[in-house]
Design a protein around this motif. Structure first.
Motif, mmCIF file in Angstrom:
data_model
loop_
_atom_site.group_PDB
_atom_site.id
_atom_site.type_symbol
_atom_site.label_atom_id
_atom_site.label_comp_id
_atom_site.label_asym_id
_atom_site.label_seq_id
_atom_site.Cartn_x
_atom_site.Cartn_y
_atom_site.Cartn_z
ATOM 1 N N TYR A 195 -25.648 -17.505 11.414
ATOM 2 C CA TYR A 195 -26.029 -16.310 12.166
ATOM 3 C C TYR A 195 -25.300 -16.221 13.502
ATOM 4 C CZ TYR A 195 -28.811 -12.796 14.558
ATOM 5 O OH TYR A 195 -29.195 -11.672 15.254
ATOM 6 N N GLU A 196 -25.360 -17.303 14.268
ATOM 7 C CA GLU A 196 -24.780 -17.270 15.610
ATOM 8 C C GLU A 196 -23.256 -17.160 15.570
ATOM 9 O OE1 GLU A 196 -26.296 -16.941 18.403
ATOM 10 O OE2 GLU A 196 -28.358 -17.204 17.717
ATOM 11 N N ALA A 197 -22.613 -17.777 14.580
ATOM 12 C CA ALA A 197 -21.151 -17.676 14.462
ATOM 13 C C ALA A 197 -20.736 -16.235 14.175
ATOM 14 C CB ALA A 197 -20.640 -18.613 13.368
ATOM 15 N N LEU A 198 -21.499 -15.566 13.302
ATOM 16 C CA LEU A 198 -21.201 -14.163 12.994
ATOM 17 C C LEU A 198 -21.425 -13.280 14.218
ATOM 18 C CD1 LEU A 198 -22.798 -13.937 9.426
ATOM 19 C CD2 LEU A 198 -20.364 -13.664 9.980
ATOM 20 N N VAL A 199 -22.502 -13.537 14.959
ATOM 21 C CA VAL A 199 -22.785 -12.758 16.172
ATOM 22 C C VAL A 199 -21.687 -12.981 17.210
ATOM 23 C CG1 VAL A 199 -24.344 -12.565 18.160
ATOM 24 C CG2 VAL A 199 -25.287 -12.630 15.847
ATOM 25 N N GLN A 200 -21.314 -14.237 17.428
ATOM 26 C CA GLN A 200 -20.260 -14.548 18.405
ATOM 27 C C GLN A 200 -18.944 -13.864 18.037
ATOM 28 O OE1 GLN A 200 -21.556 -19.031 20.056
ATOM 29 N NE2 GLN A 200 -19.715 -18.764 18.841
ATOM 30 N N ARG A 201 -18.589 -13.907 16.753
ATOM 31 C CA ARG A 201 -17.326 -13.293 16.324
ATOM 32 C C ARG A 201 -17.338 -11.790 16.548
ATOM 33 N NH1 ARG A 201 -15.272 -13.543 10.135
ATOM 34 N NH2 ARG A 201 -16.857 -11.916 9.959
ATOM 35 N N LYS A 202 -18.456 -11.143 16.205
ATOM 36 C CA LYS A 202 -18.550 -9.692 16.378
ATOM 37 C C LYS A 202 -18.486 -9.308 17.852
ATOM 38 C CE LYS A 202 -18.999 -5.485 14.983
ATOM 39 N NZ LYS A 202 -17.907 -4.834 14.227
ATOM 40 N N MET A 203 -19.168 -10.069 18.688
ATOM 41 C CA MET A 203 -19.139 -9.781 20.120
ATOM 42 C C MET A 203 -17.730 -9.941 20.678
ATOM 43 S SD MET A 203 -22.709 -11.682 21.219
ATOM 44 C CE MET A 203 -22.355 -11.625 22.969
ATOM 45 N N ALA A 204 -17.007 -10.965 20.215
ATOM 46 C CA ALA A 204 -15.641 -11.210 20.698
ATOM 47 C C ALA A 204 -14.699 -10.097 20.242
ATOM 48 C CB ALA A 204 -15.147 -12.565 20.191
ATOM 49 N N GLU A 205 -14.877 -9.641 18.991
ATOM 50 C CA GLU A 205 -13.993 -8.610 18.433
ATOM 51 C C GLU A 205 -14.258 -7.232 19.033
ATOM 52 O OE1 GLU A 205 -13.386 -10.484 13.915
ATOM 53 O OE2 GLU A 205 -14.711 -8.771 14.246
ATOM 54 N N SER A 206 -15.537 -6.915 19.255
ATOM 55 C CA SER A 206 -15.912 -5.557 19.657
ATOM 56 C C SER A 206 -16.108 -5.389 21.159
ATOM 57 C CB SER A 206 -17.203 -5.149 18.947
ATOM 58 O OG SER A 206 -18.278 -5.972 19.379
ATOM 59 N N GLY A 207 -16.341 -6.498 21.863
ATOM 60 C CA GLY A 207 -16.643 -6.404 23.284
ATOM 61 C C GLY A 207 -18.068 -5.973 23.557
ATOM 62 N N LEU A 208 -18.906 -5.890 22.504
ATOM 63 C CA LEU A 208 -20.304 -5.489 22.661
ATOM 64 C C LEU A 208 -21.133 -6.658 23.182
ATOM 65 C CD1 LEU A 208 -20.873 -3.555 19.302
ATOM 66 C CD2 LEU A 208 -20.623 -2.544 21.576
ATOM 67 N N ALA A 209 -22.182 -6.330 23.951
ATOM 68 C CA ALA A 209 -23.161 -7.341 24.337
ATOM 69 C C ALA A 209 -24.075 -7.601 23.148
ATOM 70 C CB ALA A 209 -23.980 -6.854 25.526
ATOM 71 N N ARG A 210 -24.753 -8.728 23.148
ATOM 72 C CA ARG A 210 -25.649 -9.069 22.039
ATOM 73 C C ARG A 210 -26.697 -7.971 21.821
ATOM 74 N NH1 ARG A 210 -26.776 -14.507 20.167
ATOM 75 N NH2 ARG A 210 -28.529 -14.494 18.728
ATOM 76 N N SER A 211 -27.235 -7.451 22.908
ATOM 77 C CA SER A 211 -28.282 -6.421 22.812
ATOM 78 C C SER A 211 -27.762 -5.092 22.283
ATOM 79 C CB SER A 211 -28.931 -6.206 24.188
ATOM 80 O OG SER A 211 -27.957 -5.764 25.120
ATOM 81 N N GLU A 212 -26.428 -4.958 22.196
ATOM 82 C CA GLU A 212 -25.839 -3.707 21.708
ATOM 83 C C GLU A 212 -25.496 -3.750 20.223
ATOM 84 O OE1 GLU A 212 -23.537 -2.120 25.717
ATOM 85 O OE2 GLU A 212 -22.578 -3.695 24.520
ATOM 86 N N LEU A 213 -25.668 -4.898 19.595
ATOM 87 C CA LEU A 213 -25.393 -4.988 18.158
ATOM 88 C C LEU A 213 -26.411 -4.152 17.393
ATOM 89 C CD1 LEU A 213 -24.644 -8.813 17.772
ATOM 90 C CD2 LEU A 213 -23.005 -6.938 17.984
ATOM 91 N N SER A 214 -25.961 -3.441 16.379
ATOM 92 C CA SER A 214 -26.848 -2.555 15.629
ATOM 93 C C SER A 214 -27.836 -3.343 14.775
ATOM 94 C CB SER A 214 -26.031 -1.634 14.719
ATOM 95 O OG SER A 214 -25.440 -2.375 13.663
ATOM 96 N N SER A 215 -28.950 -2.710 14.445
ATOM 97 C CA SER A 215 -29.944 -3.333 13.573
ATOM 98 C C SER A 215 -29.349 -3.645 12.203
ATOM 99 C CB SER A 215 -31.165 -2.420 13.411
ATOM 100 O OG SER A 215 -31.812 -2.220 14.643
ATOM 101 N N GLY A 216 -28.436 -2.786 11.753
ATOM 102 C CA GLY A 216 -27.789 -3.014 10.464
ATOM 103 C C GLY A 216 -26.999 -4.312 10.443
ATOM 104 N N LEU A 217 -26.265 -4.569 11.524
ATOM 105 C CA LEU A 217 -25.506 -5.823 11.613
ATOM 106 C C LEU A 217 -26.437 -7.026 11.704
ATOM 107 C CD1 LEU A 217 -22.523 -5.007 14.008
ATOM 108 C CD2 LEU A 217 -22.393 -5.634 11.592
ATOM 109 N N VAL A 218 -27.511 -6.893 12.476
ATOM 110 C CA VAL A 218 -28.474 -7.987 12.593
ATOM 111 C C VAL A 218 -29.072 -8.299 11.220
ATOM 112 C CG1 VAL A 218 -30.689 -8.695 13.594
ATOM 113 C CG2 VAL A 218 -29.006 -7.502 15.009
ATOM 114 N N CYS A 219 -29.409 -7.255 10.453
ATOM 115 C CA CYS A 219 -29.919 -7.445 9.087
ATOM 116 C C CYS A 219 -28.900 -8.173 8.225
ATOM 117 C CB CYS A 219 -30.245 -6.101 8.437
ATOM 118 S SG CYS A 219 -31.803 -5.369 8.938
ATOM 119 N N LEU A 220 -27.656 -7.741 8.296
ATOM 120 C CA LEU A 220 -26.588 -8.334 7.489
ATOM 121 C C LEU A 220 -26.384 -9.803 7.845
ATOM 122 C CD1 LEU A 220 -24.328 -7.819 5.402
ATOM 123 C CD2 LEU A 220 -22.835 -7.213 7.321
#
Length: 304
Positions: A195-220
């Motif tokens: 979970y955390e590796a996927l979150v870290q990668r998405k944040m690095a790629e998109s520049g989004l903060a953790r709180s800005e990740l969509s519910s769909g991505l969190v579900c995935l």
């Protein structure tokens, strides 16, 4: 000079409270989303002679217990899993902050942890969680495998606890604890690593903060974490379930311990015996763990 975040005692206490509350929300969501799948999984693991497969277990559960049979033993996990998941997130978040300080992560910057650090954070959470999850799951599986009616041995969770404690003491309550600890160590290591590796990668790629990740991505990502946990830990879970539904006295006991259980599964059921019931488990992994992380992340956003 780079400023490194240093947590005060008061900040740490408040952070811990928020982690526990958010974890409890995630745990309750997990129970409601995953309990029916878990009931079928446990029945297939513990009673292989009664069911030919997943759909047979579903049909017989409905026939013998009605649809409510899928939620047998829910009271125990509803309280217990809420506590378990709050412990998991309390410990994993603490470990993440500890590793962030070791890595000299600048204040205000989201920590980027290595794979071994993420695995060990999850493993520590799993071991801490096992103190509660062992007894909770023991009571739950005994209630899940019994059928309704006059033949039921236990009238509910409290009656189950009383009978086990009266006959076998505290060691009886913690029956199957060794495979539980092994499962929790590796399982939650893989769970939070994924979970955390996927979150870290998405944040690095998109520049989004953790709180800005969509519910769909969190579900995935939550679903992926569930798959990572169960695909690497399922065989030891089978051993745990068989030990926890085994008898207590020498005359009623099938297995003398974990190693004996492994030997007998291999002898009687072959290698496939270690994967019996994996279909409902994998079907459960996506909705249950997606619900867990959505519950946790949304609660953390509300709590701040």
């Amino acid at each position: 000079m780079t400023e490194v975040a240093v947590q005060t005692k008061d900040d740490g206490a408040m952070r811990a409270v928020k982690d526990c509350v958010a974890g409890s929300v995630g745990g309750i969501a997990q129970v409601f989303a995953g309990q029916p799948f878990d009931t079928v999984k446990v029945r297939l693991q513990a009673q292989p002679d009664l069911y030919s497969g997943t759909m047979d277990a579903v049909r017989k559960t409905i026939r013998n217990d009605g649809f409510g049979g899928f939620y047998k033993g829910t009271t125990t996990p509803l309280v217990g899993v809420g506590l378990c998941v709050s412990i998991q997130f309390l410990v994993v978040e603490h470990m993440k902050r500890t590793f962030a300080q070791i890595n000299n992560t600048p204040m205000g910057q989201s920590p980027v942890l290595s794979a071994p650090q993420l695995y060990m954070a999850g493993a520590a959470a799993g071991v801490a969680n096992s103190v509660v999850s062992g007894p909770v799951e023991h009571i739950r599986v005994r209630l899940q495998v019994q059928t309704a009616g006059a033949s039921a041995q236990y009238s509910g969770p409290l009656d189950c606890i009383k009978q086990i404690y009266r006959g076998a003491g505290i060691s009886g309550i913690y029956k199957g604890q060794i495979p539980t600890v092994i499962r929790e160590f590796n399982g939650y290591g893989m769970y939070f690593l994924a979970y955390e590796a996927l979150v870290q990668r998405k944040m690095a790629e998109s520049g989004l903060a953790r709180s800005e990740l969509s519910s769909g991505l969190v579900c995935l990502y939550g679903a992926a974490a569930g798959f990572a946990m169960w695909l690497t830990s399922y065989p030891i879970d089978v051993v745990k379930s068989k030990l926890q539904t085994d008898g207590f006295s020498a005359g009623s006991r099938k297995y003398s311990g974990s190693i004996d259980c492994v030997r007998k599964i291999m002898k009687q059921e072959g290698a496939g015996g270690f994967f019996r019931g994996i279909t409902p488990c994998i079907l459960r992994a996506a909705p249950a763990n997606a619900a867990t992380f959505v519950g946790f992340e949304m609660a953390m956003r509300v709590l701040g």
